[in-house]
Design a protein around this motif. Sequence first.
Motif, mmCIF file in Angstrom:
data_model
loop_
_atom_site.group_PDB
_atom_site.id
_atom_site.type_symbol
_atom_site.label_atom_id
_atom_site.label_comp_id
_atom_site.label_asym_id
_atom_site.label_seq_id
_atom_site.Cartn_x
_atom_site.Cartn_y
_atom_site.Cartn_z
ATOM 1 N N PHE A 386 1.357 -1.340 0.072
ATOM 2 C CA PHE A 386 -0.057 0.016 0.159
ATOM 3 C C PHE A 386 0.414 1.375 -0.108
ATOM 4 N N VAL A 387 0.633 1.654 -1.079
ATOM 5 C CA VAL A 387 1.206 3.245 -0.915
ATOM 6 C C VAL A 387 0.399 4.546 -1.158
ATOM 7 N N THR A 388 0.311 5.805 -1.313
ATOM 8 C CA THR A 388 -0.010 6.985 -1.807
ATOM 9 C C THR A 388 0.831 7.545 -2.767
ATOM 10 N N HIS A 389 -0.302 8.168 -3.592
ATOM 11 C CA HIS A 389 -0.052 9.935 -4.498
ATOM 12 C C HIS A 389 -0.271 11.038 -3.581
ATOM 13 N N SER A 390 0.063 12.063 -4.185
ATOM 14 C CA SER A 390 -0.139 13.602 -3.899
ATOM 15 C C SER A 390 -1.563 13.810 -5.244
ATOM 16 N N GLY A 391 -2.234 13.169 -5.740
ATOM 17 C CA GLY A 391 -3.247 13.365 -6.492
ATOM 18 C C GLY A 391 -4.366 12.623 -6.054
ATOM 19 N N SER A 392 -5.346 13.219 -7.207
ATOM 20 C CA SER A 392 -6.995 13.064 -6.654
ATOM 21 C C SER A 392 -7.330 11.148 -7.012
ATOM 22 N N ARG A 393 -8.371 11.663 -7.474
ATOM 23 C CA ARG A 393 -8.971 9.753 -7.873
ATOM 24 C C ARG A 393 -8.490 10.011 -9.295
ATOM 25 N N TRP A 394 -8.640 11.395 -10.511
ATOM 26 C CA TRP A 394 -7.936 10.656 -11.577
ATOM 27 C C TRP A 394 -6.415 11.303 -11.538
ATOM 28 N N PRO A 395 -5.326 10.865 -11.311
ATOM 29 C CA PRO A 395 -3.601 11.359 -10.937
ATOM 30 C C PRO A 395 -3.602 11.199 -12.359
ATOM 31 N N GLN A 396 -3.682 10.236 -13.501
ATOM 32 C CA GLN A 396 -2.344 9.910 -13.757
ATOM 33 C C GLN A 396 -2.479 11.303 -15.030
ATOM 34 N N GLU A 397 -2.216 12.084 -14.830
ATOM 35 C CA GLU A 397 -2.305 13.360 -16.135
ATOM 36 C C GLU A 397 -1.722 14.191 -15.154
ATOM 37 N N SER A 398 -1.343 14.721 -13.971
ATOM 38 C CA SER A 398 -1.100 15.484 -13.461
ATOM 39 C C SER A 398 0.191 14.858 -12.154
ATOM 40 N N LYS A 399 -0.418 13.315 -12.218
ATOM 41 C CA LYS A 399 0.926 12.705 -11.640
ATOM 42 C C LYS A 399 1.115 11.284 -11.620
ATOM 43 N N SER A 400 1.600 11.169 -13.426
ATOM 44 C CA SER A 400 1.506 10.675 -14.388
ATOM 45 C C SER A 400 3.308 9.967 -14.224
ATOM 46 N N GLY A 401 4.319 10.942 -14.078
ATOM 47 C CA GLY A 401 5.404 10.799 -13.317
ATOM 48 C C GLY A 401 5.737 9.754 -12.196
ATOM 49 N N GLU A 402 4.710 10.667 -10.682
ATOM 50 C CA GLU A 402 4.236 9.507 -9.504
ATOM 51 C C GLU A 402 4.228 8.111 -10.094
ATOM 52 N N LEU A 403 2.982 8.298 -10.398
ATOM 53 C CA LEU A 403 2.237 6.896 -10.788
ATOM 54 C C LEU A 403 3.197 5.811 -11.399
ATOM 55 N N ALA A 404 4.410 6.111 -12.440
ATOM 56 C CA ALA A 404 4.874 5.360 -13.494
ATOM 57 C C ALA A 404 6.719 5.015 -12.282
ATOM 58 N N ASP A 405 6.903 5.859 -11.465
ATOM 59 C CA ASP A 405 7.286 5.272 -10.141
ATOM 60 C C ASP A 405 7.303 3.953 -9.561
ATOM 61 N N TYR A 406 6.043 4.534 -9.004
ATOM 62 C CA TYR A 406 5.426 2.955 -7.804
ATOM 63 C C TYR A 406 5.531 2.106 -8.560
ATOM 64 N N ILE A 407 5.730 2.255 -10.155
ATOM 65 C CA ILE A 407 4.314 0.664 -10.895
ATOM 66 C C ILE A 407 5.798 0.023 -11.386
ATOM 67 N N SER A 408 6.708 1.192 -11.396
ATOM 68 C CA SER A 408 8.170 0.013 -12.148
ATOM 69 C C SER A 408 9.134 -0.074 -11.511
ATOM 70 N N GLU A 409 8.864 0.653 -9.893
ATOM 71 C CA GLU A 409 9.399 0.320 -8.841
ATOM 72 C C GLU A 409 8.997 -1.909 -8.135
ATOM 73 N N PHE A 410 7.739 -1.290 -8.562
ATOM 74 C CA PHE A 410 7.077 -2.648 -7.977
ATOM 75 C C PHE A 410 7.849 -3.745 -8.850
#
Length: 467
Positions: A386-410
């Motif tokens: 379980f991890v958290t991000h700093s965006g809203s329920r649609w974070p895929q555009e405003s926090k794309s780099g953050e999501l990609a980091d979580y996915i790639s690390e996992f």
Amino acid sequence: MAIITEEEEETKTLIPPKKKVQNLKPESSNPKPQTQNPFPFWFYSTLIVSLATLIFISLSLFSSHNDPRSWFLSLPPDLRQHYSDGRTIKVQVNPDESPIEVFVAESGSIYTENVVIVHGLGLSSFGFKEVIQSLGSKGFHGVAIDLPGNGFSDKSMVVIGGGDREIGFVGRVKEVYGLIQEKGVFWAFDQMVETGDLPYEEIIKIQNSKRRSLKAIELGSEETARVLGQVIDTLGLAPVHLVLHDSALGLASNWVSENYPSVRSITLIDSSVSPALPLWVLNLPGVREVLLGFSFGFQKLVSLRCSKEMTLSEIEAHRILLKGRNGREAVVASLNKLNHSFDIGLWGNSDGISGIPMQVIWSREGSKEWSDEGQCVVKALPKAKFVTHSGSRWPQESKSGELADYISEFVSQLPRSTRRVTEEPIPENVQKVLEEAKTGGESGDHDHGHAHAGYTDAYGLGEEWTS
């Protein structure tokens, strides 16, 4: 005599007023035609012509939006570029229906780990374009799929045969006239002579069997399973690292349950049974026209329920994709097929799925209710990271780099996948040629054997690899 003259004078004095009264009538009626104003006539004429022109232009614009070519040419440059960078794949959703096209966006080498992203209802691969590009730059193969009814995938299908439906008097006349044109006048006359009546039921049955109409695509978990399976098989992606956002969890759950050996990991991004965008309002007459017809209303709805960080151009792109080509009808129809009683705990701890590595990425900037729902997901999936991000329920555009980091690390922490290669059956004519070549090589005719050595490479029979 005096009396007589007095009476004459009285009559003389009485006659002139009568003449004056008679002369006043035409004088009072003459000004009326002179005071008539032509302005009302021209005003109403201009108003009628303007309304007719406005209706004609509106119908023209509406028909142009339904035309795929006109709709595509009217798209903003970023949407057209996204479509140009992707590809379409034919899939068969139901056996008794025609194939439909599914749009797929890719980034990165296909010889690495495959990360497949599935969006929720009302979204598309366009929102994840930066996520897959970031994954590609990190050494992964990012794939984003437009589910049917969303994005650039087909949103409706042609249905032949309208069934038994009520039509008006004019429609009945057209049906009869059309069939008489096809069969000829004497066919109808012979039927009337034999039966004594016009064969209306037969006419309607024949015409209904040939009627073509558009039907919005209804996407449930079973249909999504067929789409995902065919896309993954066509692109040769299995095994995949699956990323499910929003309501995609309920849509893709069936495919995961039936194909868990082909799933290397699952990442859930703010996943819920119900989509973040309240799609039910798009089924309200009047409200749906305002929300999808004007940018202001849709922007307010997205900012209130989905994301406060998205730019106006990004929200506008989602509105255009949701509105165009019967997208609203398809999304609303799919919403009605969602399994709102889906139990994530029961699903995640079932046989097969419980052994798949899972990660939950949740918003920490949402409401208290949304944070509490995230905690419920954590309790339902105790083995998940379980991890958290700093965006809203649609974070895929405003926090794309953050999501990609979580996915790639996992994904990087997991053992590398072993690609399974399935050999296609050799056609009989090719098998015969191969056997003849093999026989010729054994008899010493080496030139004949080398001449046919390329057949195996042409069909890809001698190339297998694992990673």
